[in-house]
Structures are given as C-alpha cells and as structure tokens.
Design a protein around this motif. Structure first.
Motif, short mmCIF file in Angstrom:
data_model
loop_
_atom_site.label_atom_id
_atom_site.label_comp_id
_atom_site.label_asym_id
_atom_site.label_seq_id
_atom_site.Cartn_x
_atom_site.Cartn_y
_atom_site.Cartn_z
N TYR A 1 1.77 -0.31 7.17
CA TYR A 1 1.28 -0.19 5.70
C TYR A 1 -0.19 0.62 5.94
O TYR A 1 -1.08 0.37 6.54
CB TYR A 1 1.07 -1.38 5.20
CG TYR A 1 0.31 -1.50 3.76
CD1 TYR A 1 0.82 -0.90 2.67
CD2 TYR A 1 -0.90 -2.14 3.99
CE1 TYR A 1 -0.28 -0.88 1.54
CE2 TYR A 1 -1.81 -1.87 2.70
CZ TYR A 1 -1.35 -1.25 1.50
OH TYR A 1 -1.81 -1.49 0.42
N ASN A 2 -0.49 1.63 4.81
CA ASN A 2 -1.50 2.22 4.78
C ASN A 2 -1.67 2.61 3.26
O ASN A 2 -0.97 3.23 2.54
CB ASN A 2 -1.52 3.79 5.42
CG ASN A 2 -2.56 4.50 5.28
OD1 ASN A 2 -3.18 4.45 4.14
ND2 ASN A 2 -3.03 5.48 6.28
N TYR A 3 -2.75 2.00 2.51
CA TYR A 3 -2.96 2.00 1.03
C TYR A 3 -2.93 3.43 0.76
O TYR A 3 -2.32 3.76 -0.31
CB TYR A 3 -4.38 1.54 0.88
CG TYR A 3 -4.73 1.67 -0.72
CD1 TYR A 3 -3.93 0.93 -1.62
CD2 TYR A 3 -5.60 2.58 -0.90
CE1 TYR A 3 -4.27 1.43 -3.21
CE2 TYR A 3 -6.00 2.88 -2.26
CZ TYR A 3 -5.49 2.31 -3.06
OH TYR A 3 -5.80 2.39 -4.42
N HIS A 4 -3.53 4.29 1.59
CA HIS A 4 -3.96 5.73 1.19
C HIS A 4 -2.66 6.49 1.01
O HIS A 4 -2.46 7.37 0.24
CB HIS A 4 -5.03 6.38 1.90
CG HIS A 4 -6.45 5.85 1.80
ND1 HIS A 4 -7.06 6.03 0.57
CD2 HIS A 4 -7.03 4.94 2.46
CE1 HIS A 4 -8.32 5.32 0.59
NE2 HIS A 4 -8.22 4.57 1.57
N ALA A 5 -1.40 6.09 1.94
CA ALA A 5 -0.44 6.84 1.92
C ALA A 5 0.27 6.35 0.72
O ALA A 5 1.40 7.09 0.22
CB ALA A 5 0.46 6.60 3.19
N GLU A 6 0.17 5.25 0.15
CA GLU A 6 1.07 4.95 -1.07
C GLU A 6 0.38 4.98 -2.41
O GLU A 6 0.71 4.96 -3.47
CB GLU A 6 0.96 3.55 -0.90
CG GLU A 6 1.95 3.03 0.29
CD GLU A 6 3.24 3.32 0.41
OE1 GLU A 6 4.10 3.53 -0.56
OE2 GLU A 6 3.88 3.83 1.49
N TYR B 1 4.43 -0.37 -1.39
CA TYR B 1 4.07 0.15 -2.68
C TYR B 1 3.52 -0.95 -3.56
O TYR B 1 2.42 -0.79 -3.98
CB TYR B 1 5.27 0.95 -3.63
CG TYR B 1 4.98 1.00 -4.97
CD1 TYR B 1 4.09 2.05 -5.46
CD2 TYR B 1 5.65 0.55 -6.17
CE1 TYR B 1 3.92 2.12 -6.85
CE2 TYR B 1 5.58 0.61 -7.36
CZ TYR B 1 4.59 1.39 -7.59
OH TYR B 1 4.56 1.62 -9.10
N MET B 2 4.31 -2.12 -3.32
CA MET B 2 3.67 -3.40 -4.06
C MET B 2 2.49 -3.83 -3.48
O MET B 2 1.55 -4.25 -4.27
CB MET B 2 4.91 -4.27 -4.01
CG MET B 2 5.88 -4.13 -4.69
SD MET B 2 7.16 -5.34 -5.18
CE MET B 2 7.97 -5.35 -3.39
N MET B 3 2.45 -3.89 -2.14
CA MET B 3 1.11 -4.08 -1.50
C MET B 3 -0.11 -3.31 -1.99
O MET B 3 -1.32 -3.64 -2.39
CB MET B 3 1.06 -3.96 -0.05
CG MET B 3 1.96 -5.32 0.59
SD MET B 3 2.20 -5.11 2.23
CE MET B 3 0.57 -5.55 3.02
N ALA B 4 0.14 -1.89 -2.36
CA ALA B 4 -0.83 -1.02 -2.71
C ALA B 4 -1.31 -1.33 -4.03
O ALA B 4 -2.43 -1.07 -4.39
CB ALA B 4 -0.32 0.52 -2.54
N LEU B 5 -0.37 -1.70 -5.12
CA LEU B 5 -0.69 -2.04 -6.27
C LEU B 5 -1.92 -3.31 -6.12
O LEU B 5 -2.70 -3.14 -6.97
CB LEU B 5 0.49 -2.56 -7.02
CG LEU B 5 1.47 -1.25 -7.44
CD1 LEU B 5 2.71 -1.88 -8.00
CD2 LEU B 5 0.87 -0.42 -8.49
N VAL B 6 -1.60 -4.02 -5.51
CA VAL B 6 -2.56 -5.59 -5.40
C VAL B 6 -3.71 -4.81 -4.82
O VAL B 6 -4.77 -5.27 -5.11
CB VAL B 6 -1.92 -6.49 -4.50
CG1 VAL B 6 -2.81 -7.56 -4.41
CG2 VAL B 6 -0.42 -7.02 -5.31
#
Length: 88
Positions: free
Chosen positions: A3-8, A54-59
């Motif tokens: 997981y990478n926030y910036h990628a999502e 994607y859902m983790m990035a929303l949080v």
C-alpha cells in the motif's frame, strides 16, 4: 507491492472519490460518536466493495486532513490501525 497512499490519492479527487470520501467520513463520524475509536477494517466497511488500498487511502486522507488521527500502538497490519477523532 504494498500500500502507498500517494499511488491511490488521485482517485480521491474524482467525482466518485468525493462520494466515497463523504460516505467513509459519515460512517467514521457515526462510529466515533458511539465508541470513541475505530479500526481501519471497520472504517472500510463504509463502502460495500472496492479496492482495499483505495479504501485505506480514503481513511488516510481524512487523517492527513486532521478529521481523524491515528493512535500509535506500534507495528501492526494496516487493517488493525486505530483512529480517534481529530481536531475538535
């Protein structure tokens, strides 16, 4: 690959991303009002399906913007991260 926030992040700035972000924010706010804390897995339950990253990035987006904050409790799997209310 992990997981990478910036990628999502780009997906959050779409029409659907805005809709999903509002759903997640509403769900988290309701749970925090009742219990005071929520883990990532339960926060992601706001959406019935979708890409976990994607859902983790929303949080994480809500966390980055100060609406919630992560409780530091050491190394853990992403779905076990804990959040509480952010700025008042």
């Amino acid at each position: 690959m992990s997981y990478n926030y910036h990628a999502e992040e780009q997906a959050i700035y779409t029409k659907q991303g805005t809709i999903d972000l509002l759903k997640v924010e509403k769900h988290i706010t309701e749970v925090l009002g009742k219990s005071g804390a929520i883990d990532m897995g339960h926060a992601m339950n706001a959406l019935s399906s979708g890409c976990s990253w994607y859902m983790m990035a929303l949080v994480d987006h809500l966390c980055i913007n100060g609406l919630i904050r992560e409780v530091d409790h050491g190394e853990c799997a992403g779905q076990h991260r804990i959040f509480v209310a952010g700025r008042g």
